[in-house]
Design a protein around this motif. Structure first.
Motif, mmCIF file in Angstrom:
data_model
loop_
_atom_site.group_PDB
_atom_site.id
_atom_site.type_symbol
_atom_site.label_atom_id
_atom_site.label_comp_id
_atom_site.label_asym_id
_atom_site.label_seq_id
_atom_site.Cartn_x
_atom_site.Cartn_y
_atom_site.Cartn_z
ATOM 1 N N ALA A 131 0.827 -1.207 0.000
ATOM 2 C CA ALA A 131 0.000 0.000 0.000
ATOM 3 C C ALA A 131 0.861 1.257 0.000
ATOM 4 C CB ALA A 131 -0.936 -0.003 1.210
ATOM 5 N N TYR A 132 0.206 2.373 -0.295
ATOM 6 C CA TYR A 132 0.880 3.690 -0.373
ATOM 7 C C TYR A 132 0.034 4.716 0.371
ATOM 8 C CZ TYR A 132 2.146 8.236 -2.344
ATOM 9 O OH TYR A 132 2.499 9.551 -2.497
ATOM 10 N N GLN A 133 0.711 5.637 1.054
ATOM 11 C CA GLN A 133 0.048 6.777 1.686
ATOM 12 C C GLN A 133 0.808 8.054 1.347
ATOM 13 O OE1 GLN A 133 -0.151 4.837 5.809
ATOM 14 N NE2 GLN A 133 -2.102 5.951 5.742
ATOM 15 N N ASN A 134 0.067 9.059 0.937
ATOM 16 C CA ASN A 134 0.699 10.340 0.612
ATOM 17 C C ASN A 134 1.228 10.999 1.875
ATOM 18 O OD1 ASN A 134 1.477 12.720 -0.672
ATOM 19 N ND2 ASN A 134 -0.569 13.620 -0.511
ATOM 20 N N GLU A 179 5.470 3.935 1.733
ATOM 21 C CA GLU A 179 5.232 2.643 1.096
ATOM 22 C C GLU A 179 5.240 1.566 2.173
ATOM 23 O OE1 GLU A 179 7.756 1.809 -2.301
ATOM 24 O OE2 GLU A 179 8.107 3.961 -2.570
ATOM 25 N N TYR A 208 -13.637 3.842 2.244
ATOM 26 C CA TYR A 208 -12.206 4.039 2.049
ATOM 27 C C TYR A 208 -11.398 3.571 3.257
ATOM 28 C CZ TYR A 208 -12.282 8.220 5.065
ATOM 29 O OH TYR A 208 -12.394 9.074 6.127
ATOM 30 N N SER A 216 -8.142 3.737 5.784
ATOM 31 C CA SER A 216 -7.206 4.714 6.332
ATOM 32 C C SER A 216 -6.338 4.019 7.357
ATOM 33 C CB SER A 216 -7.937 5.909 6.957
ATOM 34 O OG SER A 216 -8.763 5.482 8.027
ATOM 35 N N LEU A 260 -5.413 8.450 4.149
ATOM 36 C CA LEU A 260 -5.953 7.456 3.230
ATOM 37 C C LEU A 260 -4.905 6.413 2.865
ATOM 38 C CD1 LEU A 260 -7.994 9.723 0.794
ATOM 39 C CD2 LEU A 260 -8.688 8.716 2.962
ATOM 40 N N LEU A 261 -5.365 5.168 2.721
ATOM 41 C CA LEU A 261 -4.500 4.053 2.373
ATOM 42 C C LEU A 261 -4.850 3.601 0.964
ATOM 43 C CD1 LEU A 261 -2.334 2.072 3.657
ATOM 44 C CD2 LEU A 261 -4.254 0.497 3.956
ATOM 45 N N GLN A 262 -3.903 3.738 0.059
ATOM 46 C CA GLN A 262 -4.098 3.309 -1.320
ATOM 47 C C GLN A 262 -3.500 1.917 -1.498
ATOM 48 O OE1 GLN A 262 -2.708 6.054 -4.379
ATOM 49 N NE2 GLN A 262 -2.202 4.329 -5.718
ATOM 50 N N VAL A 263 -4.342 0.928 -1.713
ATOM 51 C CA VAL A 263 -3.884 -0.452 -1.869
ATOM 52 C C VAL A 263 -3.358 -0.637 -3.291
ATOM 53 C CG1 VAL A 263 -4.565 -2.872 -1.854
ATOM 54 C CG2 VAL A 263 -5.499 -1.312 -0.142
ATOM 55 N N THR A 264 -2.095 -1.003 -3.406
ATOM 56 C CA THR A 264 -1.502 -1.237 -4.724
ATOM 57 C C THR A 264 -1.517 -2.712 -5.104
ATOM 58 O OG1 THR A 264 0.703 -1.315 -3.697
ATOM 59 C CG2 THR A 264 -0.027 0.799 -4.588
#
Length: 247
Positions: free
Chosen positions: A8-11, A110, A136, A138, A145-149
């Motif tokens: 996952a990715y977080q800004n 990351e 969403y 988090s 926010l947690l963006q699942v890659t």
């Protein structure tokens, strides 16, 4: 054993240290309790599902930002002293002080997280929740926010390494219980933390409970240490040769 690997990715993210207040400091990686809480929220679990977690990752830099801080001192509301007034179900009023504080944010985070539930029947449930969450995801604060890659089921196995050191592409938490060799080797290259994992509720007075946390003693080992980690005995890897330290 089978598990789930979440990439996952977080800004921006803050994984707050419990003892930081005026400056809301962040752990370099999310603690176990934060990850477990995110998984339970995503799955809609209402009771604790026993699981082990391995956490590794990295971030690009740190920045400081302002945030609104609310203090609940339990005092009665006083005009001119408190900015907000609250009232409980019994009609008693309380004063709330509102101010400004500072929060430490990690930038471009990351994460690689391995999740191994005690009962393998929960694996498809957790996998589905992370692939298609009801809302969403988090991790840290609600707004982080947690963006699942990538999320996939992996096989995790123990291997005996003949090398004195193994590669680590990310910073990683290494639980002290998993260290067989001299712990002083890790003290020289990492930072020791006592991290929350799970808690039990204890009643201290009628209608009042507190959380008593189970702690995981772990070293945070940075990947900048020539991307190598002491591992002269048995270590765990997933099927893609990523090292795993479960706690």
């Amino acid at each position: 054993m089978k598990g789930i690997r979440l990439e996952a990715y977080q800004n921006l993210a803050n994984y707050r240290k419990p003892t930081s207040f005026q400056l809301k400091e962040s752990y370099p990686l999310p603690p176990y309790s934060t990850v477990i809480g995110m998984i339970h929220a995503a799955c809609g679990f209402t009771e604790y599902v026993p699981m082990q977690i391995s956490i590794q990752g990295k971030y690009h830099s740190k920045v400081n930002d302002l945030w609104t801080r609310y203090e609940f001192a339990g005092n009665s509301f006083e005009e001119g002293r408190h900015q907000l007034r609250m009232e409980d179900i019994n009609g008693k009023t309380y004063g709330v002080t509102r101010g400004v504080s500072t929060v430490e944010l990690l930038v471009d985070v990351e994460l690689v997280i391995h999740i191994v539930p005690e009962d393998e029947n929960y694996i498809p449930v957790i996998l589905q929740a992370l692939q298609s969450p009801a809302e969403y995801l988090s991790l840290g604060r609600r707004e982080d926010l947690l963006q699942v890659t990538k999320v996939k089921v992996v096989e995790i196995q123990k291997e005996r390494t003949k090398k004195d050191m193994v590669g680590i592409p990310y910073d990683i938490y290494v639980p002290m219980d998993s260290i067989i060799e001299d712990k002083r080797l890790y003290q020289s290259i990492g930072t020791y933390y006592s991290l929350n994992k799970t808690y039990e509720l204890f009643e201290i007075a009628k209608g009042k409970t507190i959380r008593q946390w189970k702690k995981i003693k772990a070293f945070h080992i940075p990947a900048t240490n020539n991307n190598r980690l002491f591992a002269r005995h048995i270590v765990q890897f997933d099927e893609d040769d990523l090292i795993v330290f479960l706690a």
